[in-house]
Design an enzyme around this catalytic site. Structure first.
Site, PDB file in Angstrom:
ATOM      1  CB  CYS A   1       6.424  79.669  27.643  1.00  0.00           C
ATOM      2  SG  CYS A   1       7.242  79.709  25.827  1.00  0.00           S
TER       3      CYS A   1
ATOM      4  CB  CYS B   1      10.123  78.691  27.353  1.00  0.00           C
ATOM      5  SG  CYS B   1       9.270  80.023  26.750  1.00  0.00           S
TER       6      CYS B   1
END
Length: 126
Positions: free
Chosen positions: A38, A41
Site C-alpha cells: 500500500c 501506508c
C-alpha cells in the site's frame, strides 16, 4: 531511527489484546492498520514514527501488518475497509480514526483533539 519501546509491531489477536487493549487503559494507543503493498501506508509510516516520539512515551503506536496471520481478523473486527487506517484506542475502546496518508500536523492535531487520557499539559509541543 532509534528503537522506541512505545512503537511496536502486533502479531495476532493475543498480542493485540495485551499490548493494545490493556495498555490503552493508561496511555492512548494509535493502531496503524497497514500493508507493505500500500503506497499511502508507506508514506504514513515515517510520519507516525516521527510524531509519536514527540509525546515522550505518553502515546503508543502499534503497527499492525494486515497481511500477517490473524491481523486481518483484527482489521475485520474493527471494520477497516481501506489502508492505511489508524485507530485511537483508549480504555479498550476505539475513540476516533482516520484513513489515508496524512501530514505530521494532522496527526498531532488528531491525537490532541481526540484523546481523553492526555491533558493539554501532557501534550508535548514539537
Amino acid at each position: 531511527m532509534p528503537d522506541y519501546t512505545f512503537i511496536f509491531d502486533i502479531h495476532g489477536i493475543a498480542d493485540f489484546e495485551g499490548r493494545v487493549l490493556n495498555a490503552s487503559r493508561k496511555n492512548p494507543v494509535l493502531v496503524d492498520f497497514w500493508a507493505d503493498w500500500c503506497g499511502p501506508c508507506l508514506f504514513l509510516d515515517p510520519v507516525l514514527k516521527s510524531v509519536i516520539p514527540e509525546f515522550h512515551g505518553k502515546v503508543l503506536l502499534a503497527k499492525l501488518d494486515t497481511d500477517e496471520d490473524e491481523n486481518m481478523k483484527l482489521a475485520g473486527r474493527y471494520q477497516v475497509r481501506g489502508f492505511p487506517t489508524v485507530l485511537l484506542i483508549e480504555n479498550g475502546e476505539e475513540i476516533a480514526r482516520f484513513t489515508s496518508a496524512q501530514s505530521k500536523p494532522f496527526v498531532r492535531e488528531f491525537i490532541a483533539a481526540n484523546s481523553r487520557l492526555l491533558t493539554k499539559t501532557n501534550i508535548a509541543q514539537p
